[in-house]
Design a protein around this motif. Structure first.
Motif, PDB file in Angstrom:
ATOM      1  N   VAL A 103       0.841  -1.201   0.000  1.00  0.00           N
ATOM      2  CA  VAL A 103       0.000   0.000   0.000  1.00  0.00           C
ATOM      3  C   VAL A 103       0.873   1.248   0.000  1.00  0.00           C
ATOM      4  O   VAL A 103       0.566   2.232  -0.659  1.00  0.00           O
ATOM      5  N   SER A 152      -1.556   7.833  -0.191  1.00  0.00           N
ATOM      6  CA  SER A 152      -1.891   6.414  -0.067  1.00  0.00           C
ATOM      7  C   SER A 152      -2.773   6.128   1.134  1.00  0.00           C
ATOM      8  O   SER A 152      -3.643   5.261   1.082  1.00  0.00           O
ATOM      9  N   ASN A 153      -2.541   6.842   2.235  1.00  0.00           N
ATOM     10  CA  ASN A 153      -3.251   6.502   3.464  1.00  0.00           C
ATOM     11  C   ASN A 153      -3.922   7.681   4.154  1.00  0.00           C
ATOM     12  O   ASN A 153      -4.752   7.488   5.042  1.00  0.00           O
ATOM     13  N   THR A 179      -5.280   3.196 -10.554  1.00  0.00           N
ATOM     14  CA  THR A 179      -4.818   3.927  -9.374  1.00  0.00           C
ATOM     15  C   THR A 179      -5.698   3.573  -8.186  1.00  0.00           C
ATOM     16  O   THR A 179      -6.784   2.993  -8.339  1.00  0.00           O
ATOM     17  N   TYR A 180      -5.245   3.969  -7.006  1.00  0.00           N
ATOM     18  CA  TYR A 180      -6.040   3.698  -5.810  1.00  0.00           C
ATOM     19  C   TYR A 180      -7.399   4.399  -5.860  1.00  0.00           C
ATOM     20  O   TYR A 180      -8.376   3.900  -5.293  1.00  0.00           O
ATOM     21  N   ARG A 181      -7.456   5.547  -6.510  1.00  0.00           N
ATOM     22  CA  ARG A 181      -8.736   6.264  -6.542  1.00  0.00           C
ATOM     23  C   ARG A 181      -9.800   5.433  -7.239  1.00  0.00           C
ATOM     24  O   ARG A 181     -10.996   5.580  -6.941  1.00  0.00           O
ATOM     25  N   LEU A 209     -10.426   2.448  -6.777  1.00  0.00           N
ATOM     26  CA  LEU A 209     -11.029   1.563  -5.787  1.00  0.00           C
ATOM     27  C   LEU A 209     -12.125   2.269  -5.004  1.00  0.00           C
ATOM     28  O   LEU A 209     -12.986   1.617  -4.409  1.00  0.00           O
ATOM     29  N   HIS A 216      -3.960  -5.831   3.391  1.00  0.00           N
ATOM     30  CA  HIS A 216      -3.855  -4.443   2.905  1.00  0.00           C
ATOM     31  C   HIS A 216      -4.938  -3.606   3.603  1.00  0.00           C
ATOM     32  O   HIS A 216      -5.794  -3.005   2.965  1.00  0.00           O
ATOM     33  N   LEU A 255      -5.856   0.268   2.734  1.00  0.00           N
ATOM     34  CA  LEU A 255      -6.524   0.393   1.439  1.00  0.00           C
ATOM     35  C   LEU A 255      -7.929  -0.190   1.505  1.00  0.00           C
ATOM     36  O   LEU A 255      -8.882   0.365   0.926  1.00  0.00           O
ATOM     37  N   ARG A 273     -10.369   2.213   2.918  1.00  0.00           N
ATOM     38  CA  ARG A 273     -10.789   3.202   1.918  1.00  0.00           C
ATOM     39  C   ARG A 273     -11.923   2.641   1.068  1.00  0.00           C
ATOM     40  O   ARG A 273     -12.886   3.351   0.719  1.00  0.00           O
ATOM     41  N   LEU A 332      -2.591  -6.326  -6.181  1.00  0.00           N
ATOM     42  CA  LEU A 332      -2.179  -5.819  -4.871  1.00  0.00           C
ATOM     43  C   LEU A 332      -0.875  -6.507  -4.470  1.00  0.00           C
ATOM     44  O   LEU A 332      -0.858  -7.708  -4.196  1.00  0.00           O
ATOM     45  N   GLU A 351       0.275   1.275  -6.748  1.00  0.00           N
ATOM     46  CA  GLU A 351      -0.316   2.126  -7.783  1.00  0.00           C
ATOM     47  C   GLU A 351       0.749   2.933  -8.541  1.00  0.00           C
ATOM     48  O   GLU A 351       0.469   3.990  -9.087  1.00  0.00           O
TER      49      GLU A 351
END
Length: 891
Positions: free
Chosen positions: A22, A46-47, A159-161, A163, A180, A183, A186, A334, A462
């Motif tokens: 992550v 990220s977090n 990307t993480y967005r 998700l 994880h 993440l 989120r 992941l 990502e």
């Protein structure tokens, strides 16, 4: 190279967590007496300030006990010059006598990108050996192979967005709630806010599955059949993106034809996966009718003998629907380690060269010219399993292991440990003084900097590059790994090419190579970072690649409009291999052993094992088995089982779990000879590998279980040292506040003087013995405070353990002592039970008290106790406790 204490930062240092992929931002504030205060970085993308239980406990893992602080040759302390001279001379001697095929280096996703780059450059460019592999081979190389086969490059498209903006999240072989968690939280927040649907595809009923709208507990290894069936369904229902397929892909017809052979109908798919047809139909309909779909996959997909085909089957479905590279949709791997991605970027795998280039003639020539390399490797090297097999055969004679513990983590770990002892030249770079690999007696030990002391970069899942900055002075004579590699290179005559003075100089060279003769033809390009000066490198903010020179730096996705990195620019649909009929079952091994991680531990516990919080949730090595299988095999929940495969056996505590699939076992990978007597699960795993990626299958080793019974069980807690036990005794060690704990089971009598060799004449010993019931309890008080205790009985004494583990060094009331010694449990029941919330140190008893007081849901439990209010990885367990309490109330 050492940082003077006066130079240590006074304000919190922005750095990056050293655990999963992550890539969470961390604020670290050094303490006046060592260690540090740890918090999440609210500015890190990220977090956004959240940390999981492991990240939150980083401050508990920074002690110097157990550190390797000085170079050693033959277990004798030497100078760095002597150790580096000997390291270089051993590789020179082996090269001259046997050639580059006889040398190798085995790396780690724990290394920084700069470390990886230096090692890869030395071996592949200057020593001529591509035998450069990494423990990341064990966790994500099937994703690499799947990406390259489909996309032409190892590209993570999203990307993480995505998700958080997807309407459907499909987890395949991923227990993200535990592995994880930041993440995952989120994603749960998006589910609460937007109504995102969650499907979990996993044979086990994991913590992630408990949050799912639909859980498909498919038969192990049948993922390919499920996604082949999905592809057929999408085609038959007219749910394909024909325009995207026609414009940007190739090979669809062959892939669909193969899918029809494997899973021609929904019913056939359900049968192949051993799932109810209605559940398969529900999943197919959700995927077909939801545009914004992200499919997340991890070890359950990768760690398989068909891992690359599993990845290919998933990618086929996204390519067929054009759901790739656009917001809220795409396949998403992941990664498990903090810098698995950075290792991939610099060529830390034996089948890669550097900067996402392979061993094509043009790439070999390009890298040779950039490095001015005198002895360029021109073919792929040996992947991890083959590498250690070559060590066992005597073909690899000189090996450098850096930042990893293959004598625990590799398949057939006992055979690997034995092979290491055959090496003519064996070098280990480590920051711990003792682990199973060091137990194989390396000739040279090089003390490496640890997290908190390291300076460089890592890349998360990502594609986001973040700085890992030092906030502690390197202790003793520890040094960065890139520096050790460069010093060896100089002694081998390559000083000019390895003349870096800082990690920033290594990074700039790496960035420049990524842009060299690129012109947009390769996905990995961070040329915009190649000219960073020392100040810019030090202050570098998290940035996604690509970061091409002259291009705007924005959040980037790949492939929405094609542009794949194949020769034609089109994505390749993959006709996955036909599923072969199952081999005739071996009656000796009727179960299939699945290995994996638990919530609060990391790899082989050299870091997390130091934390008393992280050592309090699941304390012992265990095996999960379905209750009906346990009954048929004569196993008792909480008892012991001998788990055996063709490669060895272990003894594990039994956990009968209804969420475990019939016919399968699950055991975690973390315990080793340092932490348990019989817990080396890696020694059981077979060495079957994926034919494309070389990744071992850690999910389906044929195994058998049998009950094992001991006359007595018990525990010991001490602020001092622990004595040796009878070799037949089963034991597991755990860090506890202000001391160490030992849980054991034995047929022998365990005496106070045997287990506590440092008792003092002035110690006050309080005993309780009931010979008829086989109970013996002793508490040792020194200067009025509890210094040690030994409890022995016929069965487990969990309540006493969980109460006393937190009381070492404290004075106990007379009532507490009487209750513990006579009843074997604390009078304060609320303080008992295993730790459920490691982030806030909340035990099970406190949560049960809050539920009995009327807390109706997890939010109310959190308000009353703080449990579940940080990383959230304990929320599934809290919700189970609420369900159990309601069931008990209505019974």
């Amino acid at each position: 190279m050492n940082m003077h204490p006066s130079d240590l930062p006074k304000a919190p240092t922005r750095t990056t967590c050293p655990y999963c992929g992550v890539g969470c931002g961390v604020l670290a504030q050094p303490g006046p007496a060592g260690g540090a205060t740890i918090a999440g970085d609210t500015e890190h993308p990220s977090n956004f300030g959240r940390l999981c239980s492991k990240g939150s406990a980083l401050g508990e893992t920074l002690s110097l006990d157990g550190r390797l602080l000085h170079p050693e040759i033959g277990a004798q302390r030497v100078s760095w010059d002597a150790a580096l001279d000997a390291t270089a001379e051993g590789f020179r001697r082996t090269l001259e006598a046997h050639g580059p095929e006889a040398i190798a280096i085995y790396l780690s996703g724990q290394l920084l990108t700069e470390d990886y780059y230096a090692a890869n450059k030395l071996f592949k460019g200057f020593l001529g050996s591509a035998n450069v592999d990494t423990n990341s081979r064990l966790c994500m190389s099937s994703s690499v192979a799947g990406h390259k086969r489909a996309f032409g490059a190892d590209t993570v498209p999203g990307t993480y967005r995505d998700l958080e903006t997807a309407d459907l999240l499909v987890f395949v072989g991923s227990n993200a709630a535990w592995c994880h968690p930041v993440l995952y939280q989120r994603m749960l927040a998006a589910k609460a806010a937007r109504g995102t649907k969650i499907v979990v595809i996993d044979p086990r009923g994991t913590a992630t599955a408990e949050e799912a709208d639909l859980h498909l507990p498919l038969a192990g290894g049948s993922d390919t059949a499920l996604f082949c069936g999905l592809l057929v369904h999408l085609a038959d229902e007219g749910r394909l993106d024909q325009a995207y397929v026609a414009a940007h892909t190739q090979g669809f017809d062959a892939a669909l034809a193969r899918a029809r052979e494997i899973a021609p109908t929904l019913a056939a798919t359900a049968a192949a996966c051993d799932l109810p047809p209605a559940d398969v139909a529900a999943f197919f309909e959700l995927f077909a009718t939801t545009e914004r779909v992200v499919t997340l996959y991890s070890q359950g997909v990768n760690q398989a003998a068909q891992g690359t085909d599993k990845v290919g089957a998933i990618l086929n479905c996204h390519l067929a629907t054009g759901r790739i590279g656009r917001e809220g949709m795409g396949p998403f791997s992941l990664t498990g380690q903090p810098n698995a991605m950075g290792g991939r970027e610099v060529g830390g795998l034996a089948n890669q060269l550097a900067a996402h280039m392979g061993f094509e003639p043009a790439s070999i020539d390009r890298v040779r010219r950039f490095w001015d390399a005198p002895r360029m490797a021109e073919a792929e090297g040996l992947k991890a399993v083959d590498m250690f097999d070559a060590v066992a055969r005597g073909e690899i004679k000189a090996l450098w292991v850096m930042g990893t513990n293959p004598a625990v983590s590799m398949p057939r770990a006992d055979a690997v440990r034995a092979a290491l002892k055959r090496l003519d030249h064996f070098v280990v770079s480590e920051n711990v003084a003792s682990n199973d690999t060091l137990g194989a007696a390396p000739h040279i030990r090089l003390p490496a900097a640890a997290w908190g002391e390291k300076d460089g970069t890592v890349t998360n899942s990502e594609r986001r590059i973040s700085r890992q900055r030092p906030f502690l002075a390197p202790p003793g004579q520890t040094r960065p790994d890139w520096w050790a590699v460069a010093q060896v290179a100089k002694r081998l005559g390559f000083g000019e090419a390895f003349g870096w003075r800082t990690p920033g100089e290594v990074f700039r060279e790496h960035a420049a190579l990524s842009a060299f003769e690129n012109e947009g033809t390769r996905d990995f390009d961070i040329g915009a970072l190649a000219e960073l000066d020392a100040r810019d490198y030090d202050q570098l903010k998290p940035i996604q690649w690509p970061a091409r020179q002259g291009a705007a730096r924005t959040e980037t996705r790949f492939f929405a409009n094609g542009g794949f990195y194949t020769a034609t620019g089109r994505a390749n649909f993959v006709a996955v291999a036909p599923i072969t009929p199952a081999a005739t079952p071996d009656y000796r091994f009727p179960f299939r052993l699945n290995t994996g991680r638990i919530r609060d531990q990391w790899h082989t516990m050299t870091r997390t094992g130091k934390s008393q919080r992280l050592s309090s949730h699941l304390v012992e090595p265990f095996v999960e088995i379905h209750p009906e299988d346990a009954a048929s095999e004569g196993l008792k929940d909480g008892g012991f089982a001998r788990v055996t495969t063709a490669h060895g056996h272990v003894v594990l505590r039994v956990r009968a779990e209804p969420g475990q699939r019939r016919g399968s076992l699950f055991a975690p990978i973390h315990w080793n000879d340092e932490t348990a007597s019989h817990g080396r699960v890696g020694a059981l795993v077979h060495a079957a590998v994926d034919p494309f990626s070389g990744q071992p299958d850690a999910k389906a080793t044929p195994a058998a279980v049998a009950p094992l019974r001991f006359a007595r069980q018990g525990f010991a807690l001490t602020q001092g040292t622990l004595g040796a036990l009878d070799p037949a005794t089963w034991w597991a060690k755990a860090t506890v506040p202000h001391g160490i704990g030992l849980l054991f089971a034995t047929d022998h009598v365990v005496t106070l003087s045997e287990i506590f060799p440092d008792l003092e004449p002035g110690d006050e010993i309080v005993d309780y013995v009931d010979a008829g019931r086989g109970v013996a309890r002793s508490a040792v008080f020194r200067d009025g405070a509890l210094a040690a205790c030994l409890f022995v009985a016929a069965d487990r004494q969990e309540n006493a353990w969980t109460f006393l583990r937190a009381r070492l060094g404290e004075e106990l009331t007379e009532g507490q002592v009487r209750s513990l010694l006579l009843a074997g449990r604390a009078s304060d029941g609320a303080a008992c039970g295993p730790l459920v919330c490691a982030c806030h140190g909340v035990p099970k008893g406190v949560i049960e008290t809050a539920i009995r007081a009327g807390a109706p849901d997890a939010a109310a439990v959190g308000a009353a106790t703080k449990a579940g209010t940080n990383c959230g990885s304990c929320l599934p367990e809290i919700r189970r406790m609420l369900v159990d309490a309601r069931a008990l109330a209505t019974a």
